[in-house]
Design an enzyme around this catalytic site. Structure first.
Site, PDB file in Angstrom:
ATOM      1  N   TYR A 159      22.558 -33.894 -38.170  1.00 49.32           N
ATOM      2  CA  TYR A 159      23.897 -34.287 -38.651  1.00 49.32           C
ATOM      3  C   TYR A 159      24.478 -33.256 -39.615  1.00 49.32           C
ATOM      4  O   TYR A 159      25.672 -33.257 -39.883  1.00 49.32           O
ATOM      5  CB  TYR A 159      23.851 -35.662 -39.343  1.00 49.32           C
ATOM      6  CG  TYR A 159      23.547 -36.808 -38.386  1.00 49.32           C
ATOM      7  CD1 TYR A 159      23.557 -36.613 -37.013  1.00 49.32           C
ATOM      8  CD2 TYR A 159      23.265 -38.067 -38.857  1.00 49.32           C
ATOM      9  CE1 TYR A 159      23.275 -37.649 -36.140  1.00 49.32           C
ATOM     10  CE2 TYR A 159      22.983 -39.113 -37.985  1.00 49.32           C
ATOM     11  CZ  TYR A 159      22.989 -38.892 -36.629  1.00 49.32           C
ATOM     12  OH  TYR A 159      22.710 -39.920 -35.763  1.00 49.32           O
ATOM     13  N   LYS A 216       9.750 -35.927 -31.934  1.00 42.64           N
ATOM     14  CA  LYS A 216       9.684 -35.494 -30.537  1.00 42.64           C
ATOM     15  C   LYS A 216       8.988 -34.134 -30.499  1.00 42.64           C
ATOM     16  O   LYS A 216       9.566 -33.137 -30.078  1.00 42.64           O
ATOM     17  CB  LYS A 216      11.098 -35.408 -29.942  1.00 42.64           C
ATOM     18  CG  LYS A 216      11.726 -36.754 -29.641  1.00 42.64           C
ATOM     19  CD  LYS A 216      11.119 -37.474 -28.445  1.00 42.64           C
ATOM     20  CE  LYS A 216      11.518 -36.798 -27.144  1.00 42.64           C
ATOM     21  NZ  LYS A 216      10.793 -37.432 -26.005  1.00 42.64           N
ATOM     22  N   ASP A 220      10.792 -41.775 -28.550  1.00 42.62           N
ATOM     23  CA  ASP A 220      11.234 -42.611 -27.417  1.00 42.62           C
ATOM     24  C   ASP A 220      10.260 -43.765 -27.192  1.00 42.62           C
ATOM     25  O   ASP A 220      10.666 -44.912 -26.955  1.00 42.62           O
ATOM     26  CB  ASP A 220      11.426 -41.764 -26.143  1.00 42.62           C
ATOM     27  CG  ASP A 220      10.262 -40.823 -25.861  1.00 42.62           C
ATOM     28  OD1 ASP A 220       9.453 -40.579 -26.781  1.00 42.62           O
ATOM     29  OD2 ASP A 220      10.153 -40.330 -24.727  1.00 42.62           O
ATOM     30  N   ASP A 231      18.475 -43.160 -37.307  1.00 42.57           N
ATOM     31  CA  ASP A 231      19.752 -43.834 -37.084  1.00 42.57           C
ATOM     32  C   ASP A 231      19.598 -44.824 -35.920  1.00 42.57           C
ATOM     33  O   ASP A 231      19.975 -45.998 -36.012  1.00 42.57           O
ATOM     34  CB  ASP A 231      20.804 -42.757 -36.745  1.00 42.57           C
ATOM     35  CG  ASP A 231      22.213 -43.290 -36.793  1.00 42.57           C
ATOM     36  OD1 ASP A 231      22.383 -44.495 -37.002  1.00 42.57           O
ATOM     37  OD2 ASP A 231      23.151 -42.487 -36.607  1.00 42.57           O
ATOM     38  N   ASP A 274      18.686 -49.181 -36.000  1.00 38.94           N
ATOM     39  CA  ASP A 274      19.598 -50.149 -35.376  1.00 38.94           C
ATOM     40  C   ASP A 274      18.860 -51.037 -34.373  1.00 38.94           C
ATOM     41  O   ASP A 274      19.150 -52.229 -34.255  1.00 38.94           O
ATOM     42  CB  ASP A 274      20.761 -49.438 -34.674  1.00 38.94           C
ATOM     43  CG  ASP A 274      21.913 -49.185 -35.639  1.00 38.94           C
ATOM     44  OD1 ASP A 274      21.692 -49.312 -36.862  1.00 38.94           O
ATOM     45  OD2 ASP A 274      23.030 -48.866 -35.190  1.00 38.94           O
TER      46      ASP A 274
END
Ligand code: NAD
Length: 369
Positions: free
Chosen positions: A142, A193, A226, A250, A254
């Site tokens: 970001y 990852k 993942d 992020d 959620d």
């Protein structure tokens, strides 16, 4: 008894309504001598724009920097949709995060038994769930440069975001996660990852090194981000603390949030670096926004705000026993079959924002004995 300086920033929409309920608890703690909170109030978001033409004034920023903790409501609303970008309501929140250097975002996902049926997952999968996602908040893709859209000679456009991490950024968030795990169930999953990203390789190396040198007593698992998303919806109770970068955090937070049913139930904390005495700058806020659709109607659920106050007691003021009591008071209130409209189940008695706040305070008083 220590005096703690707390800055209240109610903000816009339902922000002031839910903040009023949190303040009832702080006032009661002051009156009974449980703690001494010196409270100041400021404006942020649209409210600050209307008063000062900015999303937060320098005076209120200064109060935030001097406070031991900031309690934040929510910002935004359609009436400020067209204000200049630099002074839009969210700019106040981003300025606070940046100037207070809030690099660690903590989002617990707790499923209260009374609300287990509000989750999209089966009751046995979520009932009693208590996990904590620790997300790196100030680095990663970001913020990494270059970050741009360029037009190539061919006329085609190309967009670039840069995922970038320094060792010290990973190390400090790993330490926060391990410290928190020690006070919980002593288990950390580090999600990245590393199979396809260099930042993932570095992330994993640093987390392992910090673990080996200073936190060998904590159980550490590596998990690909993942797979972590899959496991969160398959069997979330396997997790205690999950530490991850800004982007994956992020998304994963959620996912975890929705395990518990409703946006109105989710608190968060954002912590900065520790000073010489180990104290951290910190801001506590509900995950939800200013809910303009229900603002001013007494319908807002104050639980995310009150649970954020609980996190403040736990993480800023070392009052973990009182934080536990606040959480228990919320659980007891729900167990009595009362709910705000957003979480109401069949047979629940629907109450207003203020009634919910009063009932939680009454339960807290009962727990205080
Ligand atoms: P929102 O979280 O405000 O609302 C989404 C839905 O959830 C709405 O239907 C709302 O009524 C409901 N809801 C949210 N909190 C609730 C509560 N405590 N009790 C009962 N119902 C609740 O998100 P949105 O509608 O996308 O955004 C509204 C405004 O909030 C926008 O201006 C947005 O930019 C802003 N926003 C601010 C923050 C923040 O201050 N941290 C976060 C997200 C959105």
């Amino acid at each position: 008894m220590a005096t703690y300086k707390v800055l209240l920033l109610p903000g816009d929409g339902i922000g002031p309504e839910i903040m009023a309920e949190a303040k009832k608890i702080l006032d009661w703690m002051n009156e009974t001598g449980i703690a001494r909170f010196e409270m100041e109030e400021g404006l942020v978001g649209g409210a600050a724009y209307d008063a000062h033409g900015v999303a937060i004034s320098e005076e209120d920023m200064d109060k935030a920097l001097k406070a031991d903790a900031v309690l934040f409501g929510a910002v935004g609303g359609p009436q400020w949709d067209d204000v200049p970008y630099e002074v839009r309501p969210e700019a106040g929140l981003l300025r606070l995060r940046k100037d207070l250097e809030l690099f660690a975002n903590l989002r617990p996902a707790i499923c209260y038994p009374a609300l287990a049926d509000a989750s999209s997952l089966k009751r046995e999968v979520v009932e009693g769930l208590d996990i904590l996602i620790v997300r790196e908040l100030t680095g990663g893709v970001y913020f990494g440069e270059p970050k741009e859209i360029v037009t190539l000679e061919s006329g085609e456009k190309r967009a670039v975001d840069t995922q970038l991490y320094h060792e010290h950024e990973v190390e400090r968030i790993a330490r926060v996660a391990f410290d928190l795990a020690r006070a919980r169930n002593n288990r950390v999953h580090s999600a990245d990852k590393k199979n396809v990203m260099k930042t993932g390789v570095l992330w994993d190396d640093v987390v392992r090194r910090v673990h080996e040198t200073d936190y060998a007593d904590v159980e550490l698992h590596h998990i690909l981000a993942d797979n972590c998303a899959m496991q969160l919806v398959r069997w979330p109770k396997q997790f205690d603390v999950i530490v991850t970068d800004n982007l994956f955090g992020d998304i994963l937070s959620d996912v975890a949030a929705m395990l518990t049913g409703s946006l109105g139930m989710l608190p968060s904390a954002s912590l900065g670096p520790a000073d010489a005495e180990g104290r951290r700058r910190a801001m506590y806020e509900p995950v939800h926004g200013s809910a303009p659709d229900i603002a001013g109607q007494g319908k807002a659920n104050p639980i995310a705000m009150i649970a954020s106050l609980g996190m403040m007691l736990r993480y800023s003021f070392g009052m973990g026993d009182w934080a536990d009591k606040v959480d228990q008071a919320i659980a007891n209130t729900l167990a009595r079959g009362v709910a705000t409209a957003d979480i109401a189940w069949d047979g629940a008695r629907v109450v207003s924002t203020a009634e919910m706040g009063d009932m939680i305070l009454a339960e807290l008083k009962a727990l205080a004995g």
